[in-house]
Design an enzyme around this catalytic site. Structure first.
Site, short mmCIF file in Angstrom:
data_model
loop_
_atom_site.label_atom_id
_atom_site.label_comp_id
_atom_site.label_asym_id
_atom_site.label_seq_id
_atom_site.Cartn_x
_atom_site.Cartn_y
_atom_site.Cartn_z
CE LYS A 78 -14.78 2.09 7.91
NZ LYS A 78 -13.79 1.00 8.11
CB SER B 96 -14.89 -0.92 11.35
OG SER B 96 -13.89 -0.64 10.39
CB SER C 257 -12.38 -2.94 9.00
OG SER C 257 -12.53 -2.99 10.38
N1 GLN Z 1 -12.11 -5.45 14.20
C1 GLN Z 1 -10.76 -4.97 14.31
C2 GLN Z 1 -10.68 -3.90 15.37
O1 GLN Z 1 -11.64 -3.70 16.02
C3 GLN Z 1 -10.29 -4.44 12.98
C4 GLN Z 1 -10.86 -3.12 12.68
C5 GLN Z 1 -10.40 -2.58 11.37
O2 GLN Z 1 -9.85 -3.28 10.53
N2 GLN Z 1 -10.57 -1.28 11.22
O3 GLN Z 1 -9.69 -3.30 15.58
#
Ligand code: GLN
Length: 471
Positions: free
Chosen positions: A67, A142, A166
């Site tokens: 990532k 994400s 995410s």
């Molecule tokens: N979707 C969540 C956010 O926007 C979690 C993101 C994540 O776990 N990095 O914060």
């Protein structure tokens, strides 16, 4: 079977038997990348030369997609943001060092929501990633690039990060295994911080066994990260030998079912998964996590608060983008940040700065911390009674690109993954079936107590076996 289709276990076996070498694996992935990345967009960049050089030097190593917020020396690390354009990592994150020390090599940089803020990878400033199961849909986020790369066989396995869901939600959307380790299990050194009290790196893979192998390789104490305890890392691969659900006590948190936004098909697949677990001898009990309803509000105070502090370092001076229009120090900061950050990142910084401001700190931030403790206690109480929890992972299957325009609706994606993130326990999403008639993947979520990953893997492996038989 093409080499790019292999998982970690099978790749290691082939390497050990001398059937192929690491460079053959990398070459096969490069071919797949060239054929597929135009349509899927899983990778942001792929340094073919570096990947092949690493493979030459480590002929028995398995390539892993990374990532784009994890530092790999000599590689870009953009966090899918314009503000880090041109940045090249001067060092390896501890997880990357650990990978290299344990028979893996980093291979390609995969897309994500900008600074890991989002649930669809649509917040990436650098490109669109599509769901391999339906190209009109998002891969989740994400860690959407990681999930799409695994789901489309564009890598052997990948690393993602999970702050509020995410790893798990994109794993659910792209039919892969995704494991969020307990907070502190994996070093965050060299991983660009979003919310430091929540962020964890974890494996995204084609099987539970692969996830166990990969977590074992990256986890453990790191003197560069004071939140990693000296707790030894169990052999997760041995832990899953002969895994069975017989007599395993599984709690079904009643707050996670009968929720308004829970899609009918996700509910059906989850209920079928629960029945499979029961038929396999698991002892299912209803449990309650009474503070679940506050988790979302708590997360959207704490995560932006920490993000607003962490992202202060992107000031146009030290890294990446520097505004051409700046005329003095103040405008250097404001213009570089205004030009470099996307709308969701700005929204989080504004929210975070607000809840930390002197007039509102006690009312929002301090209060959210107290409620977080109550949420954590809910988990302590249920894990005194059950071995694991089973619940939906994401409330819906993959949605269409552009479908969710309202940020609050997007936030609801993490309804079922945020509480366990706040509690710091470990959790995973495991493929559980497909929706009808759209044939979109649905993952089911398992949650275990902090540092109880060996048990989590056992439960997940046993479920994976029965879910596969049921297909
Ligand atoms: N979707 C969540 C956010 O926007 C979690 C993101 C994540 O776990 N990095 O914060």
């Amino acid at each position: 079977m093409e080499l790019f289709e292999l998982g970690i276990k099978a790749a290691q076996e082939g390497l050990n038997k001398g059937e192929f070498a690491a460079k053959d694996l990398v070459q096969s992935i490069i071919e797949r990348y060239r054929a597929k990345n135009g349509e899927i967009g899983a990778y942001l960049t792929f340094d073919e030369e570096q990947a092949l050089a690493l493979a030459e030097a480590n002929p028995k190593a398995v390539p892993i997609a990374i990532k784009d917020l994890i530092n790999v020396q000599g590689q870009p690390c953009t966090c899918a943001s314009k503000i880090l354009k041109g940045y090249v990592s001067p060092y390896d994150a501890t997880v990357v060092k650990n990978l290299k020390a344990n028979g893996f090599i980093p291979c390609g940089r995969v897309n994500m929501d900008e600074f890991a803020m989002g649930s669809s990878t649509e917040n990436s400033a650098l490109g669109v990633t599509r769901n391999p199961y339906d190209l009109s849909r998002v891969p989740g986020g994400s860690s959407g690039g990681s999930a799409a790369a695994v789901g489309a066989d564009m890598c052997i396995a990948a690393l993602g990060t999970d702050t509020g869901g995410s790893i798990r939600q994109p794993a659910s959307f792209c039919n892969c295994v995704g494991v969020k380790p307990s907070y502190g299990r994996v070093s965050r050194y060299g991983v660009t911080a979003f919310a430091s009290s929540l962020d964890q790196v974890g494996p995204m893979s084609k099987s539970v066994e692969d996830a166990a192998i990969l977590l074992k390789a990256i986890a453990g104490y790191d003197q560069m990260d004071g939140t990693t305890p000296r707790e030894p890392v169990p052999d997760y691969v041995r832990a899953i030998e002969g895994a069975s659900l017989k007599g395993v006590k599984i709690g079904l948190p009643k707050e996670y079912f009968g929720v308004d936004g829970l899609d009918g098909e996700v509910k059906r697949v989850t209920e079928r998964a629960i029945k499979l677990a029961a038929d396999a001898g698991a002892e299912l009990v209803e449990v309650s996590l009474p503070h679940t309803q506050y988790a979302m509000a708590v997360y959207y105070i704490i995560a932006p608060a920490e993000a607003s502090a962490n992202l202060a370092r992107f000031d146009g001076v030290r890294y990446g983008h520097r505004s051409e229009a700046a005329t003095d120090v103040y405008s250097l900061y404001t213009k570089s940040r205004a030009e470099g950050f996307g709308p969701e990142v700005k929204r989080r910084i504004i929210m975070g700065t607000y809840v930390l401001s002197s007039g509102y700190y006690d009312a929002y931030y301090a209060r959210a911390q107290k409620v977080r403790t109550l949420i954590k206690r809910d988990f302590d109480a249920v894990f005194a009674k059950v071995d694991a929890l089973m619940a939906p992972c994401a409330p819906t299957p993959a949605f269409r690109i552009g479908e969710l325009q309202d940020p609050l609706t997007m936030y609801l994606n993490d309804l079922f993954t945020i509480p366990s993130a706040l509690a710091g326990v470990c959790a995973a999403s495991i493929p559980a079936g497909f929706t009808e008639p759209d044939h979109l993947p649905v993952g089911v979520q398992f949650v275990c107590n902090a540092f109880d990953e060996a048990r989590l893997f056992r439960v997940c492996k046993a479920f994976e076996d029965i879910a596969k038989q049921g297909e």
